[in-house]
Every structure is written in structure tokens, then in C-alpha cells.
Design a protein around this motif. Structure first.
Motif, PDB file in Angstrom:
ATOM      1  N   GLY A  43       0.380  -1.192   0.322  1.00  0.00           N
ATOM      2  CA  GLY A  43       0.581  -0.327   0.145  1.00  0.00           C
ATOM      3  C   GLY A  43       1.300   1.638   0.319  1.00  0.00           C
ATOM      4  N   PHE A  82      -6.134  -1.574   4.393  1.00  0.00           N
ATOM      5  CA  PHE A  82      -4.916  -2.445   4.023  1.00  0.00           C
ATOM      6  C   PHE A  82      -4.737  -2.696   6.025  1.00  0.00           C
ATOM      7  N   THR A 133      -2.257  -4.215  -5.632  1.00  0.00           N
ATOM      8  CA  THR A 133      -2.298  -3.083  -4.245  1.00  0.00           C
ATOM      9  C   THR A 133      -2.716  -1.883  -4.004  1.00  0.00           C
ATOM     10  N   LYS A 136      -6.180  -1.665  -4.864  1.00  0.00           N
ATOM     11  CA  LYS A 136      -7.496  -1.563  -3.739  1.00  0.00           C
ATOM     12  C   LYS A 136      -6.991  -0.291  -2.553  1.00  0.00           C
TER      13      LYS A 136
END
Length: 145
Positions: A43, A82, A133, A136
Motif C-alpha cells: 500500500g 490495508f 495494491t 485496493k
């Protein structure tokens, strides 16, 4: 002592011009947020002001204030996305501090209790990992509004 001059051939200037691909997770007229290709934790992203400046020593105050506001938005999204216990916000100025790209940027790094940051080795993470990532974080930023 002379003030260093901004080099418009730095990697972030090239990313801003679209000359180098990046995993963008947020963009507006003043900043772009990309995933770090050498993440120190899942992240890890970078908030990059579009106005040219080398670092905090020469950035316009309003550009810095805007960028840190976006960094806070990204931090809230990253903490949620995360399941992070905390967030590091880092910004380096000049070589002695560890700055390696001379365009102002702010690192936003999700942290988990008991998990050390990966070293910054110069080796890029796999593209699919960065994309996953990024997706997300992008979704979490969109929920931030």
C-alpha cells in the motif's frame, strides 16, 4: 552556496508528463498519487504535486498545504484498505536526508504492529502486486470522497 535548480528530467516529472507509466490511484489538477514501485510495505504510495519543485525547501506554501491535505486523505484510505495499525508520512529533503528523486513527494506507508519496513533496495516489486495494491487503495480513496 547556490540553490539547486529543478531538473525537469527527473522520474516524477516524466511520470507527470506521461512519459513513464505508473499505477495512479488518484489525480486532480494539482497532484497525482501513485503506488511506489519499490514499496516498503503493502500500500506504499506517493503524493506528487504537479507544480515543479525539488522539495520542501522550494515548494510554494499553498502547493505543500494542498499536497499534505491529499496525503491525509490517502492515509485514511490506506489505513482502512490495508487494515493498518498506523501510517507513516515521510518526506525527504536533499541527499543527506535520503532524497533520491528531486521532485517534491510525500510517502504514505501503511504500517502493522511488529512488522518492519522493507529496505529500499532499488528493486521493483512485481507489476501485478503493484496493480493489486493500487486497485485496493484506489477504491478506498474513492470511498473517502
Amino acid at each position: 552556496m547556490t540553490t539547486p535548480v529543478y531538473d525537469d528530467q527527473n522520474v516524477f516529472a516524466k511520470i507527470l508528463r506521461g512519459e513513464i507509466p505508473s499505477e495512479k490511484v488518484y489525480e486532480d489538477d494539482r497532484v497525482v498519487v501513485i503506488m511506489d514501485v519499490m514499496p516498503q510495505a503493502p500500500g506504499h504510495s506517493l503524493v506528487i504535486p504537479k507544480a515543479p519543485s525539488r522539495n520542501i525547501l522550494d515548494i510554494a506554501p499553498d502547493d505543500l498545504a494542498y499536497a499534505i491535505g491529499i496525503a491525509a486523505k490517502v492515509a485514511r484510505a490506506a489505513k482502512r484498505a490495508f487494515a493498518a495499525d498506523g501510517i507513516n508520512i515521510m518526506q525527504f529533503n536533499e541527499p543527506a536526508s535520503g532524497q533520491t528523486v528531486f521532485h517534491t513527494h510525500i510517502h504514505v506507508i501503511p504500517r502493522h504492529d511488529g512488522v518492519a519496513l522493507k529496505p529500499h533496495t532499488g528493486q521493483m516489486a512485481p507489476r501485478d502486486e503493484i496493480a493489486a495494491t493500487g486497485a485496493k487503495l484506489r477504491d478506498a480513496i474513492a470511498q473517502e470522497g
